[in-house]
Design a protein around this motif. Structure first.
Motif, mmCIF file in Angstrom:
data_model
loop_
_atom_site.group_PDB
_atom_site.id
_atom_site.type_symbol
_atom_site.label_atom_id
_atom_site.label_comp_id
_atom_site.label_asym_id
_atom_site.label_seq_id
_atom_site.Cartn_x
_atom_site.Cartn_y
_atom_site.Cartn_z
ATOM 1 N N GLU A 40 1.083 -1.213 0.168
ATOM 2 C CA GLU A 40 0.365 -0.421 0.122
ATOM 3 C C GLU A 40 0.821 1.120 0.016
ATOM 4 O O GLU A 40 0.772 2.066 -1.185
ATOM 5 C CB GLU A 40 -0.574 -0.026 1.482
ATOM 6 C CG GLU A 40 -1.550 1.225 1.210
ATOM 7 C CD GLU A 40 -2.768 1.418 2.485
ATOM 8 O OE1 GLU A 40 -3.452 2.429 2.574
ATOM 9 O OE2 GLU A 40 -2.609 -0.115 3.090
ATOM 10 N N ASN A 41 2.193 0.782 0.585
ATOM 11 C CA ASN A 41 2.672 2.508 1.185
ATOM 12 C C ASN A 41 3.606 2.331 -0.473
ATOM 13 O O ASN A 41 3.679 3.579 -0.579
ATOM 14 C CB ASN A 41 3.864 2.256 1.718
ATOM 15 C CG ASN A 41 2.646 2.277 3.171
ATOM 16 O OD1 ASN A 41 2.250 3.361 3.493
ATOM 17 N ND2 ASN A 41 3.896 1.571 4.656
ATOM 18 N N ILE A 42 3.961 1.332 -1.723
ATOM 19 C CA ILE A 42 4.874 1.476 -2.557
ATOM 20 C C ILE A 42 3.889 2.170 -3.847
ATOM 21 O O ILE A 42 3.549 3.061 -4.235
ATOM 22 C CB ILE A 42 4.784 1.109 -3.551
ATOM 23 C CG1 ILE A 42 6.127 0.068 -2.392
ATOM 24 C CG2 ILE A 42 5.340 0.474 -4.534
ATOM 25 C CD1 ILE A 42 6.416 -1.228 -2.997
ATOM 26 N N TYR A 43 2.081 1.849 -3.714
ATOM 27 C CA TYR A 43 0.822 2.099 -4.110
ATOM 28 C C TYR A 43 0.805 3.917 -3.939
ATOM 29 O O TYR A 43 1.153 4.565 -4.877
ATOM 30 C CB TYR A 43 0.293 1.267 -3.747
ATOM 31 C CG TYR A 43 -1.566 1.935 -4.703
ATOM 32 C CD1 TYR A 43 -1.372 2.525 -6.247
ATOM 33 C CD2 TYR A 43 -1.829 2.886 -3.918
ATOM 34 C CE1 TYR A 43 -2.244 2.379 -6.724
ATOM 35 C CE2 TYR A 43 -3.280 3.449 -4.821
ATOM 36 C CZ TYR A 43 -3.469 3.549 -6.120
ATOM 37 O OH TYR A 43 -4.524 3.836 -6.172
ATOM 38 N N LYS A 45 2.814 6.072 -2.378
ATOM 39 C CA LYS A 45 3.528 6.675 -3.578
ATOM 40 C C LYS A 45 4.547 7.326 -4.821
ATOM 41 O O LYS A 45 4.186 8.313 -5.508
ATOM 42 C CB LYS A 45 5.648 6.114 -2.191
ATOM 43 C CG LYS A 45 5.615 6.373 -1.169
ATOM 44 C CD LYS A 45 7.302 6.017 -0.582
ATOM 45 C CE LYS A 45 7.118 5.931 0.948
ATOM 46 N NZ LYS A 45 8.575 4.806 0.903
ATOM 47 N N ARG A 46 3.980 6.403 -5.207
ATOM 48 C CA ARG A 46 3.804 5.743 -6.738
ATOM 49 C C ARG A 46 2.324 7.310 -7.123
ATOM 50 O O ARG A 46 2.660 7.633 -8.231
ATOM 51 C CB ARG A 46 3.647 4.327 -7.133
ATOM 52 C CG ARG A 46 3.128 4.633 -8.869
ATOM 53 C CD ARG A 46 3.531 3.033 -9.720
ATOM 54 N NE ARG A 46 2.250 2.464 -8.753
ATOM 55 C CZ ARG A 46 0.726 2.740 -8.998
ATOM 56 N NH1 ARG A 46 0.125 3.405 -10.239
ATOM 57 N NH2 ARG A 46 -0.017 1.846 -8.720
ATOM 58 N N VAL A 47 1.897 6.652 -6.502
ATOM 59 C CA VAL A 47 0.374 8.168 -6.830
ATOM 60 C C VAL A 47 0.869 8.841 -6.841
ATOM 61 O O VAL A 47 0.246 10.317 -7.815
ATOM 62 C CB VAL A 47 -0.780 7.049 -6.137
ATOM 63 C CG1 VAL A 47 -2.239 8.452 -6.447
ATOM 64 C CG2 VAL A 47 -1.633 5.639 -7.219
ATOM 65 N N GLU A 48 1.133 9.738 -5.581
ATOM 66 C CA GLU A 48 1.763 10.880 -5.703
ATOM 67 C C GLU A 48 2.922 11.270 -6.109
ATOM 68 O O GLU A 48 2.827 12.363 -6.645
ATOM 69 C CB GLU A 48 2.307 11.380 -3.414
ATOM 70 C CG GLU A 48 1.302 10.984 -2.666
ATOM 71 C CD GLU A 48 1.794 10.563 -0.999
ATOM 72 O OE1 GLU A 48 3.038 10.567 -1.485
ATOM 73 O OE2 GLU A 48 1.423 10.826 -1.032
ATOM 74 N N ARG A 49 3.808 10.809 -6.961
ATOM 75 C CA ARG A 49 4.099 10.937 -7.911
ATOM 76 C C ARG A 49 4.087 11.797 -8.810
ATOM 77 O O ARG A 49 4.447 11.839 -9.675
ATOM 78 C CB ARG A 49 6.000 9.530 -7.589
ATOM 79 C CG ARG A 49 7.295 9.618 -8.926
ATOM 80 C CD ARG A 49 7.165 8.817 -8.935
ATOM 81 N NE ARG A 49 7.430 8.059 -8.188
ATOM 82 C CZ ARG A 49 7.209 5.909 -8.065
ATOM 83 N NH1 ARG A 49 8.665 6.419 -9.178
ATOM 84 N NH2 ARG A 49 7.297 5.939 -7.923
ATOM 85 N N GLU A 50 3.438 10.488 -9.415
ATOM 86 C CA GLU A 50 2.872 10.892 -10.784
ATOM 87 C C GLU A 50 1.743 12.175 -10.572
ATOM 88 O O GLU A 50 1.404 13.168 -11.429
ATOM 89 C CB GLU A 50 1.759 9.189 -11.019
ATOM 90 C CG GLU A 50 2.074 8.288 -11.326
ATOM 91 C CD GLU A 50 0.707 7.033 -11.923
ATOM 92 O OE1 GLU A 50 -0.183 7.171 -11.626
ATOM 93 O OE2 GLU A 50 1.210 6.351 -12.017
ATOM 94 N N ARG A 51 1.102 12.081 -9.784
ATOM 95 C CA ARG A 51 0.465 13.721 -8.960
ATOM 96 C C ARG A 51 1.191 14.481 -9.219
ATOM 97 O O ARG A 51 0.784 15.222 -9.947
ATOM 98 C CB ARG A 51 -0.091 13.498 -7.862
ATOM 99 C CG ARG A 51 -1.173 14.504 -7.352
ATOM 100 C CD ARG A 51 -2.019 14.709 -5.974
ATOM 101 N NE ARG A 51 -0.780 15.014 -5.540
ATOM 102 C CZ ARG A 51 -0.846 15.580 -4.695
ATOM 103 N NH1 ARG A 51 -0.928 16.653 -5.160
ATOM 104 N NH2 ARG A 51 -0.017 15.373 -3.773
ATOM 105 N N GLU A 53 4.300 15.431 -10.789
ATOM 106 C CA GLU A 53 4.840 15.215 -12.047
ATOM 107 C C GLU A 53 3.395 16.002 -13.319
ATOM 108 O O GLU A 53 3.504 16.333 -13.831
ATOM 109 C CB GLU A 53 4.766 13.958 -12.643
ATOM 110 C CG GLU A 53 6.074 13.303 -12.147
ATOM 111 C CD GLU A 53 6.524 11.932 -12.461
ATOM 112 O OE1 GLU A 53 6.093 10.743 -13.502
ATOM 113 O OE2 GLU A 53 7.462 11.230 -12.847
#
Length: 82
Positions: A40-43, A45-51, A53
């Motif tokens: 869940e933490n990985i997910y 972080k990925r969503v935050e990074r995409e946001r 970007e």
């Protein structure tokens, strides 16, 4: 009589009520929930990074549009002066 005790145990089991999830343990003693949390933490972080970007790209587009508008106004002013 043995059947009543089994039914009573099952009905008192919090897992059956759906209010709590009991942790599942692996043979090494780690809780199964830790892996779920890590995934869940990985997910997240990925969503935050995409946001971030997307926000960065949006900002760059707005900046480019503002510069283009500024240069068009300058060119228009120069045409009227000349």
């Amino acid at each position: 009589m043995a059947m009543r005790s089994i039914v009573r145990r099952i009905s008192l089991n919090p897992l059956m009520e759906g209010t709590r999830r009991a942790p599942r343990f692996f043979s090494d003693g780690k809780v199964f929930g830790e892996e779920e949390k890590a995934a869940e933490n990985i997910y997240i972080k990925r969503v935050e990074r995409e946001r971030l970007e997307k926000l960065k790209l949006k900002e760059e587009k707005q900046k480019a549009a503002a510069e283009k508008e500024k240069s068009e106004k300058k060119a228009e002013e120069d045409a009227h002066k000349g």
